[in-house]
Design an enzyme around this catalytic site. Structure first.
Site, short mmCIF file in Angstrom:
data_model
loop_
_atom_site.label_atom_id
_atom_site.label_comp_id
_atom_site.label_asym_id
_atom_site.label_seq_id
_atom_site.Cartn_x
_atom_site.Cartn_y
_atom_site.Cartn_z
N ASP A 3 0.88 -1.15 0.00
CA ASP A 3 0.00 0.00 0.00
C ASP A 3 0.93 1.22 0.00
O ASP A 3 2.12 1.10 0.29
CB ASP A 3 -0.88 -0.04 1.25
CG ASP A 3 -1.69 1.22 1.44
OD1 ASP A 3 -2.32 1.67 0.48
OD2 ASP A 3 -1.66 1.77 2.56
N MET A 4 0.42 2.39 -0.32
CA MET A 4 1.30 3.56 -0.37
C MET A 4 1.11 4.47 0.83
O MET A 4 2.01 4.64 1.66
CB MET A 4 1.09 4.36 -1.67
CG MET A 4 2.10 5.48 -1.85
SD MET A 4 1.83 6.45 -3.36
CE MET A 4 0.41 7.45 -2.85
N ASP A 5 -0.06 5.09 0.95
CA ASP A 5 -0.30 6.04 2.03
C ASP A 5 -0.31 5.33 3.38
O ASP A 5 -1.04 4.37 3.59
CB ASP A 5 -1.62 6.77 1.82
CG ASP A 5 -1.60 7.68 0.60
OD1 ASP A 5 -0.50 8.09 0.19
OD2 ASP A 5 -2.68 7.99 0.06
N ASP B 103 -1.63 -0.40 6.20
CA ASP B 103 -1.80 0.33 7.45
C ASP B 103 -3.25 0.44 7.88
O ASP B 103 -3.54 1.01 8.93
CB ASP B 103 -1.23 1.76 7.32
CG ASP B 103 -2.10 2.63 6.42
OD1 ASP B 103 -2.49 2.17 5.33
OD2 ASP B 103 -2.39 3.78 6.81
#
Length: 230
Positions: free
Chosen positions: A18-20, A176
């Site tokens: 995932d990025m954010d 997250d």
């Protein structure tokens, strides 16, 4: 029906990030932008509840229910207004989460492909990956803008596995948000919960979690990341 998950220590043959809140610790900047956006439209906003309920969804999926009579163009305009607020405040603060680059170096050396599977719109992905110079290191980048449904649907993760030509069960996801971990579970993938916004207890119900950590340094020594059988 859920997919049968591989053993916790089974060899990992691909990594999906995932990025954010995972590649970068930026979710507080998103929350600030969402709070301003909600206030500007006279809408109530609870930061804790909002993150748990929406993190991992495409921004249009978050905005749309507030404006049921808006057409697709109007929803897109409303969504972009929020994202522009976020980019304006976050751009000067882009920093990789501790230990990320070292993990990526080890994966590269072992021939382990990596992907990004993010609900972020293209301009937000550009801010993070291009600022950090990471785009070329990923085999593929998957996002709802390419026609995939957002999390908790498994589409983003399954799309990443397909493009990397790796079985879903051999992938390890870094996430997250509970919706992201649920998406990984539905895809038949193990996951590591990155505790940049929530505590480990927020992920206690998910049987696909093999570790929880505040950053990637804390994952040194995790058996699934030894890449010994890659």
């Amino acid at each position: 029906m859920t997919n049968e998950l591989p053993a916790r220590e089974a060899p990992v043959r691909a990594l999906i990030f995932d990025m954010d809140g995972t590649i970068v610790d930026n979710m507080r900047f998103h929350d600030d932008a969402w709070e301003s956006w909600h206030a500007g439209h006279g809408l109530p906003f609870d930061r804790a509840i909002f993150f748990t309920n929406t993190a991992g969804m495409a921004v249009g999926e978050v905005v749309g229910p507030h404006f049921p009579n808006a057409d697709a163009d109007e929803v897109a305009r409303l969504a972009e207004a929020k994202e522009a607020l976020y980019r304006e405040t976050y751009r000067a603060h882009v920093t990789p989460l501790a230990g990320l680059l070292a993990l990526m170096d080890r994966a590269d050396a072992a021939g382990i492909p990596m992907a990004v599977a993010s609900a972020a719109p293209p301009a937000n992905i550009d801010v993070v990956l291009d600022t950090l110079g990471l785009r070329s290191r990923f085999a593929t980048i998957i996002a709802p803008s390419q026609g995939f449904r957002g999390k908790p649907h498994p589409d983003l993760f399954l799309g990443a596995a397909e493009r990397m030509k790796v079985e879903p069960a051999s992938c390890l996801v870094f996430e997250d948000a509970p919706l992201g971990v649920e998406a990984a579970r539905r895809a038949g993938m193990r996951a590591v919960a990155m505790l940049t916004m929530l505590g480990a207890d927020a992920f206690a119900a998910y049987d696909n979690i093999i570790a929880s950590a505040a950053d990637f340094v804390a994952l040194d020594g995790l058996p699934a990341l030894r890449f010994s059988a890659a």
